[in-house]
Design a protein around this motif. Structure first.
Motif, short mmCIF file in Angstrom:
data_model
loop_
_atom_site.label_atom_id
_atom_site.label_comp_id
_atom_site.label_asym_id
_atom_site.label_seq_id
_atom_site.Cartn_x
_atom_site.Cartn_y
_atom_site.Cartn_z
N CYS A 78 0.85 -1.21 0.00
CA CYS A 78 0.00 0.00 0.00
C CYS A 78 0.87 1.25 0.00
O CYS A 78 1.90 1.29 0.69
CB CYS A 78 -0.90 -0.02 1.24
N ILE A 104 -9.57 -6.61 -9.43
CA ILE A 104 -8.42 -6.77 -8.55
C ILE A 104 -7.80 -8.15 -8.79
O ILE A 104 -8.48 -9.18 -8.66
CB ILE A 104 -8.83 -6.62 -7.07
N MET A 117 -6.26 -4.97 -2.37
CA MET A 117 -6.08 -3.51 -2.42
C MET A 117 -6.84 -2.86 -1.27
O MET A 117 -8.00 -3.19 -1.00
CB MET A 117 -6.58 -2.97 -3.77
#
Length: 796
Positions: A78, A104, A117
């Protein structure tokens, strides 16, 4: 106003779809501007928790997170700055589909595998932009479907309300309308009074009771501003177009959306002595919550303490007394301010707030106490604290009068074309909050405090029509005696003048009656325009004293958009102060610039000049049948070119010439400021004058020959042709039927200070042939008069 459909359905449960609901509301006069989803279309997103957060081994700006979905742990890379251990966030797992059909998948970022995510609001279609990950409440259930957790299967409906329907600027008002439209029960939230547990009272002194007939204050001590606003409140605010700030501000904003009552909270420690509601002193200064410092006018209502201003009443609080992270004790206020005391004040200071939007239109003068109890209860539940008693100061004589209206059955039928049953009338009006008492021919109706727009019988009939449904009213043609209006022969219809100008290539324009002060002063310096008390904007703040200012701006607008050939005209009123009264003068004006002809294979590049526009004026005057009663006289005007301007005068019945208009080229010094780079010609005429026509009369055509004489006269250069023609007309005899100028010459063979005019004069007798001697005598009389008065001689 924006509102959440889900929130509305907590109040009332109409058995209609979103689209049907929007149609109902629109047809009831509350126009729906748009419907949008609360969030984008996505799936596979759950509530996740970051259980571990470390630095990415190969990237300074990336974090390596271990994220739990309540069952398993997933490694996710991230880049958000606010990611940290223990944070709960929306987690898009492998296979999730985000808005825009973004799927995703398993990925590698800088050599490290990422299995999902972490999401921000913007990535879920919940906001236009985001600064970081969406942070969820600490008690968010890990692993629950995020869409279900946030109740995102909802729509935001935006309603554009007219200024008279301020009662619908709240969920309570909208629910009431929807309930009436669907004959459905409305469930109002139960507002329980909050019993005071401390004796501290607010000191309130209302010095401007006419502007503030009711003011309530309540002290709340020991609040905890570190408490989090509940998710349900944050979401309702967000879907209503308001962002969450802190629990105190959120509560007052929530009450604003729910009940329609603006409220404010002061930091009690910043208040000196107590509250004073007063008018501002000219020149007082106050720094507002948005950081700007304003200099107050003496017509501004203030909330102050014993030493300083605290807030502009009904508009915005001051920065000094606002709630901050150090605040422990509050003073809550709720008030009723007279709409006239608030109207226009926010705009004067360059502001527009949710509070001013409501107070300007009118807030229920009985609502403040209920709103105070509602806000007190929410604050105590969220932030804790101890509340004191409510202190209320009220001036009964300054509260709005309650409207008592006599509604007649026969009047309903006459206006709507249908007889509504008594029980239907009573059901509609009762659901709208009105109190009905039956009388012999109908009802005596008492309007509620929140309906400022209900004052007379037609207002009630309108309410019946829109709730019953305009589409349900019968269609019938009205019956009335309508004799044809008399059309006087001596007066042209405005439509005739408009069609004439259209035929000459002009297009009709409609400009505002409000103009920019400096431009109006430039165009008409002889009159001081009336300034508006509550202007739309600074460049529309005075009433026009002529039509030319608006037309010049319209021409400039078109020229800046590649329209190089512009012909515009306008009919309308100009507003000229005459002592202590305002005269409204019907006026015709037109403007022309660019080439003489539209683009063609012929003479397409020749520019329009003064005489082209003068020809348009003369053709218009010829429509009156009194062309010879008008003349053009050289005149100076500050807005017009000194060498290309003329007053248009008309000869009255007593022989006096009176100015009825003006024409000329725009002064070169004004062209650049207005963005005009080519000659612009302007005309303004008194409309009533140019509508006066000669009554048509029959004259038998002469069967006898015409006799024509051409004269070449030499006159001084400064002699106006009109003066020459006037002398000819006066001394050529009664049988002169036509005369015209067909040439002007200056140059070789002529004195440099003089010019040659070639004129054609035609005589004709109605019943016999004129002799040469008679015509020669007329010519001699003309030449003698011209020589005596204008120094004219025959050219040799």
């Amino acid at each position: 106003m924006k509102f959440s459909e889900q929130w509305l359905r907590e109040w009332v449960q109409p058995e209609v779809s979103t689209e049907e609901l929007a149609h109902q509301v629109t047809m009831a006069g509350l126009e729906v501007d748009g419907i949008e989803a609360v969030a984008g279309e996505f799936s596979g997103v759950v509530v996740g928790e970051v259980v571990k957060c470390e630095q990415h081994p190969d990237a300074d700006k990336l974090s390596l997170c271990q994220v739990s979905d309540g069952t398993d742990i997933f490694q996710v890379v991230c880049g958000a700055a606010n990611v940290r251990e223990g944070l709960k966030i929306p987690f898009a797992k492998i296979g999730a589909v985000l808005p825009g059909n973004f799927k995703i998948k398993k990925a590698k970022l800088r050599g490290v595998e990422s299995l999902g995510m972490l999401c921000a609001e913007a990535e879920l279609g919940m906001a236009e932009s985001s600064d970081g990950l969406m942070e969820l409440a600490a008690d968010a259930p890990v692993g629950e479907d995020f869409r279900q957790y946030m109740n995102l299967d909802d729509s935001i409906i935006e309603v554009d309300l007219t200024p008279n329907r301020a009662d619908c600027l709240s969920m309570a008002g909208l629910a009431r309308e929807v309930g009436v439209l669907n004959k459905a029960a409305v469930t109002n939230p139960v507002v329980e009074p909050v019993a005071p547990v401390i004796d501290d009272k607010a000191s309130i002194d209302v010095q401007a009771s006419a502007a503030c007939p009711r003011y309530l204050g309540r002290i709340v001590k020991g609040v905890n501003l570190t408490a989090a606003t509940p998710l349900w409140m944050v979401e309702k605010l967000r879907r209503g177009g308001i962002r969450s700030i802190d629990p105190v501000v959120d509560v007052t904003n929530f009450v604003l959306l729910e009940l329609g009552q603006p409220m404010h909270a002061f930091d009690l420690a910043k208040i000196d002595g107590g509250i004073r509601v007063r008018m501002a002193e000219q020149g007082e200064k106050l720094t507002l919550l948005d950081g700007q410092e304003v200099e107050l006018k003496d017509d501004t209502l203030l909330i102050a303490d014993h030493s300083k201003p605290l807030a502009i009443a009904g508009i915005m609080g001051g920065e000094h007394s606002g709630v901050s992270e150090t605040t422990q004790d509050l003073l809550l206020e709720a008030a009723f301010f007279s709409p006239l005391s608030i109207a226009g004040r926010a705009r004067h200071y360059g502001l527009h707030t949710d509070s001013s939007h409501r107070f300007e239109r009118g807030v229920d003068y009985n609502l403040a106490a209920k709103a105070m109890e509602r806000a007190s209860g929410l604050l105590v539940n969220i932030c804790g604290g101890q509340v004191g008693p409510i202190v209320e100061v009220v001036s009964e004589q300054n509260l709005p009068d309650i409207a008592h209206i006599h509604l007649r059955r026969k009047r309903i039928e006459l206006v709507l074309g249908i007889a509504l049953a008594d029980d239907e009338v009573e059901d509609i009006l009762t659901r709208l909050g009105m109190v009905l008492t039956s009388v012999e021919d109908g009802w005596q109706v008492t309007a509620p405090g929140y309906r400022f727009d209900i004052a007379i019988e037609p207002d009630l009939i309108e309410e019946l029509a829109r709730i019953y449904g305009y589409e349900n009213l019968p269609v019938s043609l009205p019956k009335a005696a309508s004799p044809l209006a008399r059309v006087p022969e001596n007066r042209l219809a405005i439509g005739d003048l408009r069609r004439h100008l259209v035929a000459r290539g002009y297009q009709e324009a409609i400009t505002y009656s409000f103009v920019e002060p400096q431009l109006q002063k430039t165009m008409d310096p002889d009159h001081t325009p009336i300034a508006l008390l509550n202007p739309i904007s600074s460049d529309m703040s005075v009433m026009r004293t002529d039509l030319l200012a608006g037309l010049v701006q319209a021409v400039s607008y078109n020229l800046k958009r590649q329209q190089s050939r512009v012909r515009l005209f306008e009919t309308g009123l100009r507003f000229v102060p005459q002592g202590d009264r305002l005269e409204q003068i019907p006026t015709l004006a037109f403007a022309a610039t660019g080439t003489r002809l539209s683009q063609s294979w012929g003479d397409a590049d020749a520019e329009i000049d003064f005489f082209d526009v003068k020809g348009d004026v003369e053709s218009l005057l010829a429509r009156t049948g009194q062309r010879d009663s008008y003349r053009f006289v050289t005149v100076k005007h500050p807005a017009l070119h000194p060498g290309q301007s003329a007053a248009i005068e008309k000869c009255s019945e007593n022989g006096q010439w009176q100015a009825v208009g003006i024409m000329g080229a725009l002064h070169p010094s004004l062209q650049k400021p207005l963005g005009i780079r080519q000659p612009l010609y302007l005309v303004q005429l008194d409309l009533n004058t140019v509508r006066e026509t000669a009554i048509p009369g029959f004259a038998e055509l002469s069967k006898f020959p015409e006799m024509r004489r051409d004269l070449a006269l030499v006159v001084a250069k400064d002699v106006a042709v009109d003066d020459v023609l006037e002398q000819i007309c006066s001394h050529a005899g009664k049988y002169l039927t036509k005369f015209n100028l067909f040439d002007v010459y200056e140059g070789k063979g002529i004195d440099p200070d003089r010019k040659s005019l070639a004129l054609g004069l035609t005589w004709q007798h109605p019943s016999r042939t004129l002799t040469d001697q008679e015509v020669n005598d007329s010519v001699d009389a003309v030449l003698s008069q011209l020589e005596q008065t204008l120094g004219a001689t025959l050219r040799g």
